[in-house]
Structures are given as structure tokens and as C-alpha cells.
Motif scaffolding. Structure first.
Motif, short mmCIF file in Angstrom:
data_model
loop_
_atom_site.label_atom_id
_atom_site.label_comp_id
_atom_site.label_asym_id
_atom_site.label_seq_id
_atom_site.Cartn_x
_atom_site.Cartn_y
_atom_site.Cartn_z
N VAL A 79 51.86 3.43 -13.42
CA VAL A 79 51.79 4.88 -13.58
C VAL A 79 50.47 5.25 -14.26
CG1 VAL A 79 52.92 6.89 -14.59
CG2 VAL A 79 54.31 4.97 -13.76
N SER A 80 49.79 6.25 -13.72
CA SER A 80 48.50 6.67 -14.27
C SER A 80 48.69 7.37 -15.61
CB SER A 80 47.78 7.61 -13.30
OG SER A 80 47.53 6.96 -12.08
N GLY A 81 47.80 7.08 -16.56
CA GLY A 81 47.85 7.72 -17.86
C GLY A 81 46.93 8.92 -17.93
N ASN A 82 46.80 9.49 -19.11
CA ASN A 82 45.94 10.64 -19.35
C ASN A 82 44.48 10.17 -19.40
OD1 ASN A 82 44.36 12.58 -21.04
ND2 ASN A 82 46.29 13.70 -21.03
N ALA A 83 43.69 10.56 -18.39
CA ALA A 83 42.30 10.08 -18.30
C ALA A 83 41.47 10.52 -19.48
CB ALA A 83 41.68 10.58 -16.99
N THR A 84 41.72 11.72 -19.99
CA THR A 84 40.96 12.21 -21.14
C THR A 84 41.24 11.37 -22.37
OG1 THR A 84 40.96 14.47 -20.30
CG2 THR A 84 40.56 14.19 -22.65
N ASP A 85 42.51 11.05 -22.61
CA ASP A 85 42.85 10.23 -23.77
C ASP A 85 42.34 8.80 -23.62
OD1 ASP A 85 43.98 12.21 -25.23
OD2 ASP A 85 46.07 11.66 -24.85
N VAL A 86 42.36 8.28 -22.38
CA VAL A 86 41.82 6.93 -22.16
C VAL A 86 40.36 6.88 -22.60
CG1 VAL A 86 41.14 5.25 -20.40
CG2 VAL A 86 43.41 6.28 -20.30
N GLN A 87 39.58 7.86 -22.18
CA GLN A 87 38.17 7.89 -22.56
C GLN A 87 38.01 8.08 -24.08
OE1 GLN A 87 35.96 7.03 -20.61
NE2 GLN A 87 36.23 7.76 -18.54
N ARG A 88 38.85 8.90 -24.63
CA ARG A 88 38.77 9.20 -26.06
C ARG A 88 39.08 7.97 -26.91
NH1 ARG A 88 42.77 11.98 -29.26
NH2 ARG A 88 41.85 13.22 -30.93
N TYR A 89 40.17 7.28 -26.55
CA TYR A 89 40.52 6.07 -27.27
C TYR A 89 39.46 4.98 -27.06
CZ TYR A 89 45.24 7.79 -28.28
OH TYR A 89 46.29 8.51 -28.75
N SER A 90 38.91 4.92 -25.85
CA SER A 90 37.91 3.91 -25.57
C SER A 90 36.66 4.12 -26.42
CB SER A 90 37.53 3.94 -24.08
OG SER A 90 36.74 2.82 -23.73
N GLN A 91 36.30 5.38 -26.63
CA GLN A 91 35.19 5.68 -27.51
C GLN A 91 35.48 5.20 -28.94
OE1 GLN A 91 34.57 9.94 -27.00
NE2 GLN A 91 32.62 9.52 -26.01
N ALA A 92 36.70 5.39 -29.39
CA ALA A 92 37.07 4.95 -30.73
C ALA A 92 36.99 3.42 -30.83
CB ALA A 92 38.47 5.43 -31.07
N LEU A 93 37.41 2.73 -29.76
CA LEU A 93 37.35 1.27 -29.77
C LEU A 93 35.91 0.76 -29.74
CD1 LEU A 93 40.27 0.43 -27.32
CD2 LEU A 93 40.25 0.07 -29.78
N ASP A 94 35.02 1.55 -29.18
CA ASP A 94 33.61 1.15 -29.15
C ASP A 94 33.06 0.98 -30.56
OD1 ASP A 94 33.39 1.08 -26.41
OD2 ASP A 94 32.63 3.13 -26.22
N GLY A 95 33.66 1.66 -31.53
CA GLY A 95 33.20 1.56 -32.91
C GLY A 95 33.56 0.25 -33.58
N GLY A 96 34.40 -0.58 -32.94
CA GLY A 96 34.78 -1.87 -33.50
C GLY A 96 35.98 -1.77 -34.43
N GLY A 97 36.63 -2.89 -34.66
CA GLY A 97 37.81 -2.94 -35.53
C GLY A 97 39.09 -2.65 -34.78
N LEU A 98 40.19 -3.08 -35.37
CA LEU A 98 41.52 -2.83 -34.78
C LEU A 98 41.93 -1.39 -35.06
CD1 LEU A 98 43.31 -6.13 -35.72
CD2 LEU A 98 43.23 -5.18 -33.43
N LEU A 99 42.57 -0.76 -34.06
CA LEU A 99 43.03 0.61 -34.20
C LEU A 99 44.52 0.69 -33.96
CD1 LEU A 99 40.21 2.60 -32.38
CD2 LEU A 99 40.45 2.17 -34.82
N ASP A 100 45.19 1.55 -34.72
CA ASP A 100 46.61 1.79 -34.54
C ASP A 100 46.78 2.83 -33.44
OD1 ASP A 100 49.27 2.26 -34.65
OD2 ASP A 100 49.34 2.79 -36.78
N LEU A 101 47.25 2.38 -32.28
CA LEU A 101 47.39 3.27 -31.13
C LEU A 101 48.79 3.86 -31.00
CD1 LEU A 101 45.45 1.10 -28.51
CD2 LEU A 101 44.58 3.03 -29.84
#
Length: 270
Positions: A79-101
């Protein structure tokens, strides 16, 4: 076994990198809160079977998806997810470190995020590596090799991978095996091969990805060998490292293949 077409895979490969997205525009249209740093408990690492060499971006997604309540999600990875949130979370992951999703209530969004990170980071395999494993398993079966020979051939290739690729592939196979084992989500290795196989095994047909996923999962302790010292080291986190809270609950690791009285793992037939 039933196999599925790859008709929709091409559109995933055309998505732009998260680094090309305007953060200001994302903040106006997002539906989920920004992820926050987290701490990982000893139990979390054990349950998810994660190794320090697995990138934090993958750990963040796998720890979210490996929870029992998430594994029951119908159509996981299809099932396809929210494309905007995917990009948003991916930007956060670019900063490094583990994130609570866990603030994201839309499971398909995190599935899409994990698939995007596989493309962006070219993990767990490049096309040459995936085709070599394909040759060891699928071509080996077609040529009449028995399962023991096929598993050994796969191990010979996989053990030569870079540590990050080795442990990321292992973590993803473990996760997808747990998805296949969960009865309520209507997902099998066949459906997983069509929805996420192209990211894990680039350049490999879906029908071959299905065989590869199943064999690698069912013979994990042979294909992904680890010594006792390595297993202990994989659970040692540096002081202050980010991770999940101790209250988090994850699905247990898959059952190890049964062993004979001699202590050798029993080879299962495909």
C-alpha cells in the motif's frame, strides 16, 4: 507459488532524492509530527537482530516495522504511503542518528521510507552483488544443485560483502521473514518480492527474488554466519547512542533452523 508483475516498480525509481525537496513546502503539507531522537534498549537490539554496522536510517525504519502490531498491517509494503511524509522523514534521517518514527500513524509511509532509503543509499546490494546471489540460488536450483549446495554457494558470496551490506541485508531478510510469517497481513514472500524485491535485489526478476528471500530467511544461520563474540559485540551500543525507549515492544526474532544431534543446522528443502 504465485508470482506478480513488476508493473508499478518503474515509478518508484523516478522519485527525486529527499535532498531536492524544499523543507518550507513540506512543513505546510505534512500530516505527521517530525520524528524525534530516541534511545535504544538492550531488548530492542536483541529483538530486531540489529548490528552496529546497519545504518541508523535503516535501524529507525526496521525498529518501527518490526513491532507485532505493525506486522499485522494488511498489505504491508504494497500500500502506498504519504509521499510528502516520506520525503519529510527522509530529510530528517539525512541528518544522521536514530529517530523515533512511532509518531507516524501511517504504516505504509514508513514502508515507503525504507524503500526510498534503500534506493538513496544503494543498500543492501548493488546490481552486480544481487545478480551473483541470484546466480548462486536460482541458477543453482535450475542446474540441479541440491539445497545444501545452493545455500553454501549463497554463503560464499554473501560473506564477502562489505560489513554494512552484509548486516543490512541480514536485517532486511529477518524483517521480511517476520512479515511473511505473520498470518494477518496477507503478505507472502511472493507479494513481498513484487513490492520491495527490486530494492533489495536490483536487477533480479520478482520470481527469483521470492526464492532468494525464502531461502535466505529459512537458512539464515548458515548464510549469515556469526561467531559468539560477534553476536555479543552486535549488542554493545556506545554510551549516549540514540535508540528506542525500554518500554518499546518488538516482534521476536525468527526461530532458528532445527539442528541435528551433531550440532549442525538442518538444511531445509525449498
Amino acid at each position: 507459488m504465485s508470482y506478480f508483475r513488476r508493473a508499478s516498480w518503474g515509478k518508484h525509481e523516478k522519485r527525486k532524492s529527499s535532498t531536492n525537496v524544499n523543507p518550507a513546502r513540506l512543513s505546510d503539507s505534512c500530516t505527521s509530527p517530525l520524528p524525534s531522537p530516541m534511545r535504544m534498549s538492550f531488548e530492542d537490539v536483541m529483538a530486531a537482530g540489529l548490528h552496529p554496522d546497519v545504518p541508523d536510517s535503516f535501524k529507525s525504519c526496521i525498529l518501527y516495522l518490526h513491532r507485532p502490531e505493525v506486522l499485522k498491517e494488511i498489505g504491508l509494503f504494497r500500500v502506498s504511503g504519504n509521499a510528502t511524509d516520506v520525503q519529510r522523514y527522509s530529510q530528517a534521517l539525512d541528518g544522521g542518528g536514530l529517530l523515533d518514527l512511532t509518531s507516524c500513524a501511517d504504516v505504509p509511509t514508513i514502508c515507503g521510507l525504507l524503500k526510498q532509503r534503500m534506493r538513496l543509499e544503494s543498500l543492501p546490494l548493488n546490481s552486480n552483488e544481487s545478480k551473483m546471489i541470484d546466480m548462486a540460488i536460482c541458477t543453482g536450483l535450475d542446474c540441479g544443485m541440491n539445497m545444501q549446495q545452493v545455500v553454501q554457494a549463497a554463503q560464499d558470496i554473501i560473506k564477502r560483502l562489505a560489513s554494512t551490506s552484509f548486516h543490512t541485508l541480514k536485517a532486511l531478510v529477518r524483517l521480511l521473514g517476520a512479515v511473511d510469517a505473520c498470518q494477518g497481513n496477507r503478505m507472502t514472500f511472493g507479494t513481498l518480492a513484487t513490492s520491495v524485491g527490486i530494492q533489495i535485489f536490483p536487477g533480479v526478476p520478482a520470481k527469483n527474488s521470492e526464492k532468494m528471500l525464502q531461502i535466505l530467511y529459512e537458512h539464515m544461520d548458515i548464510v549469515f554466519p556469526s561467531s559468539g563474540s560477534e553476536a555479543r559485540n552486535s549488542l554493545q551500543l556506545p554510551p549516549g547512542s540514540p535508540g528506542l525507549s525500554a518500554s518499546s515492544t518488538l516482534a521476536p526474532t525468527p526461530e532458528e533452523p532445527r539442528r541435528s544431534s551433531s550440532g549442525q543446522a538442518t538444511i531445509r528443502n525449498f
